[in-house]
Design a protein around this motif. Structure first.
Motif, PDB file in Angstrom:
ATOM      1  N   ILE A 219     -13.724 -13.918  -6.516  1.00 14.72           N
ATOM      2  CA  ILE A 219     -14.818 -13.820  -5.544  1.00 14.72           C
ATOM      3  C   ILE A 219     -14.409 -12.831  -4.465  1.00 14.72           C
ATOM      4  O   ILE A 219     -13.466 -13.059  -3.700  1.00 14.72           O
TER       5      ILE A 219
ATOM      6  N   ALA B 162     -15.044  -8.293  -3.974  1.00 13.85           N
ATOM      7  CA  ALA B 162     -14.628  -7.019  -4.581  1.00 13.85           C
ATOM      8  C   ALA B 162     -14.275  -6.010  -3.499  1.00 13.85           C
ATOM      9  O   ALA B 162     -14.726  -4.872  -3.508  1.00 13.85           O
TER      10      ALA B 162
ATOM     11  N   LEU C 283     -10.679  -4.446  -1.450  1.00 12.25           N
ATOM     12  CA  LEU C 283      -9.392  -3.965  -1.961  1.00 12.25           C
ATOM     13  C   LEU C 283      -8.627  -5.062  -2.692  1.00 12.25           C
ATOM     14  O   LEU C 283      -8.082  -4.851  -3.778  1.00 12.25           O
TER      15      LEU C 283
ATOM     16  N   ALA D  15     -14.382  -5.204   4.812  1.00 12.45           N
ATOM     17  CA  ALA D  15     -13.368  -4.523   5.626  1.00 12.45           C
ATOM     18  C   ALA D  15     -12.783  -3.301   4.928  1.00 12.45           C
ATOM     19  O   ALA D  15     -12.229  -2.414   5.575  1.00 12.45           O
ATOM     20  N   SER D  16     -12.894  -3.267   3.593  1.00 17.13           N
ATOM     21  CA  SER D  16     -12.290  -2.165   2.841  1.00 17.13           C
ATOM     22  C   SER D  16     -13.156  -0.904   2.858  1.00 17.13           C
ATOM     23  O   SER D  16     -12.802   0.100   2.239  1.00 17.13           O
TER      24      SER D  16
ATOM     25  N   ALA E  70     -24.394 -13.469  -4.210  1.00 13.95           N
ATOM     26  CA  ALA E  70     -23.584 -14.174  -3.202  1.00 13.95           C
ATOM     27  C   ALA E  70     -23.165 -15.548  -3.721  1.00 13.95           C
ATOM     28  O   ALA E  70     -23.975 -16.281  -4.301  1.00 13.95           O
TER      29      ALA E  70
ATOM     30  N   GLY F 189     -12.113 -11.923   1.818  1.00 13.28           N
ATOM     31  CA  GLY F 189     -11.810 -11.385   3.139  1.00 13.28           C
ATOM     32  C   GLY F 189     -11.985 -12.436   4.220  1.00 13.28           C
ATOM     33  O   GLY F 189     -11.552 -13.596   4.066  1.00 13.28           O
TER      34      GLY F 189
ATOM     35  N   GLU G 135     -14.453 -14.080   5.013  1.00 12.17           N
ATOM     36  CA  GLU G 135     -15.346 -15.194   4.625  1.00 12.17           C
ATOM     37  C   GLU G 135     -14.615 -16.248   3.797  1.00 12.17           C
ATOM     38  O   GLU G 135     -15.210 -17.260   3.400  1.00 12.17           O
TER      39      GLU G 135
ATOM     40  N   LEU H 261     -15.682 -20.565   2.166  1.00 14.80           N
ATOM     41  CA  LEU H 261     -15.777 -20.856   0.729  1.00 14.80           C
ATOM     42  C   LEU H 261     -14.669 -21.819   0.301  1.00 14.80           C
ATOM     43  O   LEU H 261     -14.899 -22.737  -0.488  1.00 14.80           O
TER      44      LEU H 261
ATOM     45  N   TYR I 290     -13.283  -0.896  14.507  1.00 14.71           N
ATOM     46  CA  TYR I 290     -14.278   0.170  14.393  1.00 14.71           C
ATOM     47  C   TYR I 290     -13.666   1.421  13.792  1.00 14.71           C
ATOM     48  O   TYR I 290     -12.461   1.650  13.920  1.00 14.71           O
TER      49      TYR I 290
ATOM     50  N   ALA J  82      -9.823   5.474  13.800  1.00 13.41           N
ATOM     51  CA  ALA J  82     -10.011   4.022  13.698  1.00 13.41           C
ATOM     52  C   ALA J  82      -9.161   3.324  14.731  1.00 13.41           C
ATOM     53  O   ALA J  82      -8.154   3.863  15.191  1.00 13.41           O
TER      54      ALA J  82
ATOM     55  N   ARG K 278     -11.369  -7.479  10.011  1.00  8.51           N
ATOM     56  CA  ARG K 278     -10.052  -7.674   9.391  1.00  8.51           C
ATOM     57  C   ARG K 278      -9.869  -9.179   9.147  1.00  8.51           C
ATOM     58  O   ARG K 278     -10.033  -9.960  10.083  1.00  8.51           O
TER      59      ARG K 278
ATOM     60  N   HIS L 286      -5.051 -10.547   4.965  1.00  8.73           N
ATOM     61  CA  HIS L 286      -4.134  -9.409   5.117  1.00  8.73           C
ATOM     62  C   HIS L 286      -4.259  -8.697   6.458  1.00  8.73           C
ATOM     63  O   HIS L 286      -3.493  -7.759   6.738  1.00  8.73           O
TER      64      HIS L 286
ATOM     65  N   LEU M  49      -3.345  -5.037   7.514  1.00  5.38           N
ATOM     66  CA  LEU M  49      -2.483  -4.431   6.485  1.00  5.38           C
ATOM     67  C   LEU M  49      -3.061  -4.527   5.073  1.00  5.38           C
ATOM     68  O   LEU M  49      -2.337  -4.387   4.088  1.00  5.38           O
ATOM     69  N   GLY M  50      -4.370  -4.756   4.979  1.00  2.36           N
ATOM     70  CA  GLY M  50      -4.948  -5.006   3.656  1.00  2.36           C
ATOM     71  C   GLY M  50      -4.861  -3.821   2.708  1.00  2.36           C
ATOM     72  O   GLY M  50      -4.725  -4.009   1.492  1.00  2.36           O
TER      73      GLY M  50
HETATM   74  C1  FAD Z   1     -11.159  -0.679  11.657  1.00  2.00           C
HETATM   75  C2  FAD Z   1     -10.195  -1.112  10.604  1.00  2.00           C
HETATM   76  C3  FAD Z   1      -9.115  -0.301  10.313  1.00  2.00           C
HETATM   77  C4  FAD Z   1      -8.179  -0.707   9.361  1.00  2.00           C
HETATM   78  N1  FAD Z   1      -7.177   0.156   9.021  1.00  2.00           N
HETATM   79  C5  FAD Z   1      -6.265  -0.213   8.087  1.00  2.00           C
HETATM   80  C6  FAD Z   1      -5.239   0.682   7.707  1.00  2.00           C
HETATM   81  O1  FAD Z   1      -5.162   1.825   8.164  1.00  2.00           O
HETATM   82  N2  FAD Z   1      -4.318   0.246   6.809  1.00  2.00           N
HETATM   83  C7  FAD Z   1      -4.357  -1.014   6.266  1.00  2.00           C
HETATM   84  O2  FAD Z   1      -3.462  -1.368   5.495  1.00  2.00           O
HETATM   85  N3  FAD Z   1      -5.373  -1.864   6.552  1.00  2.00           N
HETATM   86  C8  FAD Z   1      -6.318  -1.492   7.460  1.00  2.00           C
HETATM   87  N4  FAD Z   1      -7.329  -2.343   7.791  1.00  2.00           N
HETATM   88  C9  FAD Z   1      -7.362  -3.674   7.166  1.00  2.00           C
HETATM   89  C10 FAD Z   1      -7.950  -3.651   5.758  1.00  2.00           C
HETATM   90  O3  FAD Z   1      -9.082  -2.822   5.727  1.00  2.00           O
HETATM   91  C11 FAD Z   1      -8.312  -5.086   5.359  1.00  2.00           C
HETATM   92  O4  FAD Z   1      -7.191  -5.920   5.489  1.00  2.00           O
HETATM   93  C12 FAD Z   1      -8.756  -5.114   3.884  1.00  2.00           C
HETATM   94  O5  FAD Z   1      -9.850  -4.266   3.697  1.00  2.00           O
HETATM   95  C13 FAD Z   1      -9.132  -6.520   3.469  1.00  2.00           C
HETATM   96  O6  FAD Z   1      -9.552  -6.460   2.142  1.00  2.00           O
HETATM   97  P1  FAD Z   1     -10.187  -7.729   1.441  1.00  2.00           P
HETATM   98  O7  FAD Z   1     -10.472  -7.337   0.042  1.00  2.00           O
HETATM   99  O8  FAD Z   1      -9.319  -8.918   1.700  1.00  2.00           O
HETATM  100  O9  FAD Z   1     -11.512  -8.013   2.273  1.00  2.00           O
HETATM  101  P2  FAD Z   1     -12.922  -7.247   2.238  1.00  2.00           P
HETATM  102  O10 FAD Z   1     -12.757  -5.794   2.028  1.00  2.00           O
HETATM  103  O11 FAD Z   1     -13.660  -7.686   3.442  1.00  2.00           O
HETATM  104  O12 FAD Z   1     -13.607  -7.802   0.932  1.00  2.00           O
HETATM  105  C14 FAD Z   1     -14.149  -9.107   0.851  1.00  2.00           C
HETATM  106  C15 FAD Z   1     -15.340  -9.037  -0.088  1.00  2.00           C
HETATM  107  O13 FAD Z   1     -15.812 -10.363  -0.279  1.00  2.00           O
HETATM  108  C16 FAD Z   1     -17.215 -10.308  -0.382  1.00  2.00           C
HETATM  109  N5  FAD Z   1     -17.758 -11.632  -0.060  1.00  2.00           N
HETATM  110  C17 FAD Z   1     -17.578 -12.354   1.078  1.00  2.00           C
HETATM  111  N6  FAD Z   1     -18.242 -13.509   1.010  1.00  2.00           N
HETATM  112  C18 FAD Z   1     -18.839 -13.537  -0.206  1.00  2.00           C
HETATM  113  C19 FAD Z   1     -19.671 -14.479  -0.854  1.00  2.00           C
HETATM  114  N7  FAD Z   1     -20.026 -15.629  -0.291  1.00  2.00           N
HETATM  115  N8  FAD Z   1     -20.121 -14.186  -2.110  1.00  2.00           N
HETATM  116  C20 FAD Z   1     -19.776 -13.009  -2.715  1.00  2.00           C
HETATM  117  N9  FAD Z   1     -19.003 -12.087  -2.127  1.00  2.00           N
HETATM  118  C21 FAD Z   1     -18.525 -12.346  -0.884  1.00  2.00           C
HETATM  119  C22 FAD Z   1     -17.619  -9.266   0.645  1.00  2.00           C
HETATM  120  O14 FAD Z   1     -18.894  -8.732   0.361  1.00  2.00           O
HETATM  121  C23 FAD Z   1     -16.497  -8.248   0.496  1.00  2.00           C
HETATM  122  O15 FAD Z   1     -16.827  -7.197  -0.383  1.00  2.00           O
HETATM  123  C24 FAD Z   1      -8.308  -1.968   8.711  1.00  2.00           C
HETATM  124  C25 FAD Z   1      -9.410  -2.777   8.994  1.00  2.00           C
HETATM  125  C26 FAD Z   1     -10.358  -2.363   9.916  1.00  2.00           C
HETATM  126  C27 FAD Z   1     -11.548  -3.242  10.178  1.00  2.00           C
END
Ligand code: FAD
Length: 420
Positions: free
Chosen positions: A9, A11, A13, A42-43, A226, A258, A260, A264, A280, A315, A362, A386, A389-390
């Motif tokens: 659940i 998609a 990073l 966040a990705s 969703a 992420g 969320e 869940l 941002y 950023a 984040r 993460h 650092l994601g």
């Molecule tokens: C401004 C900013 C700058 C950053 N810069 C860096 C950087 O330079 N280097 C670095 O290492 N990290 C950086 N990060 C952190 C990094 O981007 C995040 O840690 C990473 O993207 C998290 O990935 P994720 O897959 O866990 O979450 P997300 O990318 O948020 O993915 C979660 C996914 O779950 C889906 N989802 C949520 N709830 C549901 C649901 N109920 N049903 C179905 N789908 C759902 C969402 O649609 C989303 O696509 C930064 C973050 C920000 C905000």
């Protein structure tokens, strides 16, 4: 576990990396996301840097003093909105409790190890997938505006070197030789530290490449769907229930949603101490404009500038404001101001190109390291939390969890990341 059907659940990073690593091992994978495409969370438009060199958690000792000092200040690097406080009490207490020196030092070491492992995994995946994501492997550069800050930066880099992060202090002469676009501000700088093994690239493009790679090996993709809650039967997770009532059945589920993730996970009785920390970015079309050739972090301004092919991404900033997704104009103005202080001669030309503003959450775990592994609820795995650092840790997190689920021996120890 036997190589059965796994529901992932999220998609972003982390979910995409987990899917890619699992299909390599012969698992049947379904990847579901409420977004129409991968990387809508966040990705989507993060800072673009892969930095084991910045693996220290944000809850450093004394963080509470900074948070209090910055309350309500739109130009603060870390802004606590008082309206968000009620939703942050339990998580906030854990976040502060983990700012003790011992917890901070331990979390830093675990994040460095995961970040370095992740870069090794990225290198293998790059060989296999040949993804296009504006990748650069020239390192990152931290610049400092006072001698005291530069020396402190060098000392901190030396403490990371013990954990395997190489660094090289640059004085202003070397800095300007390497990065002529910084000449106009050289007189205001004391020096820099170069981290040659850091990398950068467009996280959303890489996420899409992982999803395509997983689909090529048979993963089923469900976008625009969703998940409402996990489907638990007989004390075991059997899959998930979508918003429209449809059941997705699976032998196990990985929550990689992420920020969320906690809501869940709660539907299966599992608590996860992850909160959204808003950040941002501004993405500029920058072709024809002289830019730094390396991602650059201005330590005093808490801003990061990352060249991504012909684009420049600026950023930064962190805001504790719950799930308020609004793009606050004052925070965007703040980023533009930071850009002007680093590239004063290019700022007008860049601004004239109408940058794309973005905000994301984040997913920050209160203990300063992500949560990766099996929960107490049979059939439920987590890969989340993460924080900042994601991008740095995604590939390693996906690979390590897939090894665990496949029952493989691994040279990477996941125990420090186990769900609490
Ligand atoms: C401004 C900013 C700058 C950053 N810069 C860096 C950087 O330079 N280097 C670095 O290492 N990290 C950086 N990060 C952190 C990094 O981007 C995040 O840690 C990473 O993207 C998290 O990935 P994720 O897959 O866990 O979450 P997300 O990318 O948020 O993915 C979660 C996914 O779950 C889906 N989802 C949520 N709830 C549901 C649901 N109920 N049903 C179905 N789908 C759902 C969402 O649609 C989303 O696509 C930064 C973050 C920000 C905000």
């Amino acid at each position: 576990m036997s190589k059965n059907h796994i529901l992932i659940i999220g998609a972003g990073l982390v979910g995409a990396a987990t899917a890619y690593a699992l299909v390599q091992r012969g698992f049947a994978v379904t990847l579901v996301d409420r977004g129409a495409t991968p990387a809508v969370g966040a990705s989507h438009a993060n800072g673009g840097m892969l930095t084991p060199s910045m693996a220290d958690p944000w809850n450093a000792p004394g963080v509470w003093r900074d948070l209090l000092r910055w309350v309500g200040r739109e130009d603060a690097p870390m802004l606590l909105r008082l309206s968000a406080l009620p939703g942050l009490t339990a998580w906030g207490a854990a976040f502060l409790a983990n700012s003790r020196q011992t917890a901070y030092t331990r979390a830093t070491r675990h994040n460095v190890e995961l970040g370095l492992f992740s870069l090794r995994v990225m290198a293998e995946w790059r060989e296999r997938m040949r993804p296009q994501y504006a990748a650069s492997r020239c390192g990152t550069l931290k610049i400092y505006r006072s001698e005291a800050a530069w020396y402190a930066g060098i000392a901190k880099a030396a403490s990371f070197a013990v954990m395997g992060v190489r660094y090289d202090p640059w004085d202003c002469e070397k800095l300007v030789q390497n990065q002529p676009s910084l000449a106009p501000i050289a007189s205001r700088l004391a020096g820099a530290v170069h981290f040659p093994d850091d990398e950068s690239g467009d996280a959303a493009q890489f996420t899409r490449a992982l999803v395509d790679g997983a689909a090529d090996r048979g993963a089923q993709l469900l976008f625009g769907r969703a998940v409402q809650r996990l489907w638990v039967e007989g004390g075991k997770v059997r899959g998930a229930i979508l918003d429209d009532g449809q059941r997705l059945d699976a032998d196990a589920a990985v929550l990689a949603a992420g920020a969320e993730t906690p809501s869940l996970a709660r539907s299966a009785g599992v608590k996860v101490a992850v909160a959204p920390v808003k950040g941002y970015s501004l993405t500029y079309a920058a072709d024809g404009i002289a830019l730094p050739t390396l991602p650059l972090v201005d330590d005093a301004l808490h801003a990061a500038l990352t060249p991504l092919g012909s684009r420049l991404r600026v950023a930064g900033t962190a805001e504790f404001s719950g799930f308020d997704a609004r793009i606050v104009p004052a925070r965007i103005a703040n980023l533009k101001h930071l850009l002007r202080q680093i590239l004063p001669e290019q700022a007008d030309a860049l601004d004239a190109r109408d940058p794309v503003a973005w905000a994301g959450f984040r997913p920050m775990h209160a203990r300063g390291v992500p949560c990766i592994g099996q929960t107490d609820c049979p059939g439920l795995y987590l890969n989340c939390g993460h924080g900042h650092l994601g991008w740095t840790e995604a590939a390693g997190s996906g690979e390590a969890l897939a090894r665990l689920m496949a029952g493989e021996n691994s040279d990477f120890d996941l125990r420090p990341f186990a769900p609490d």
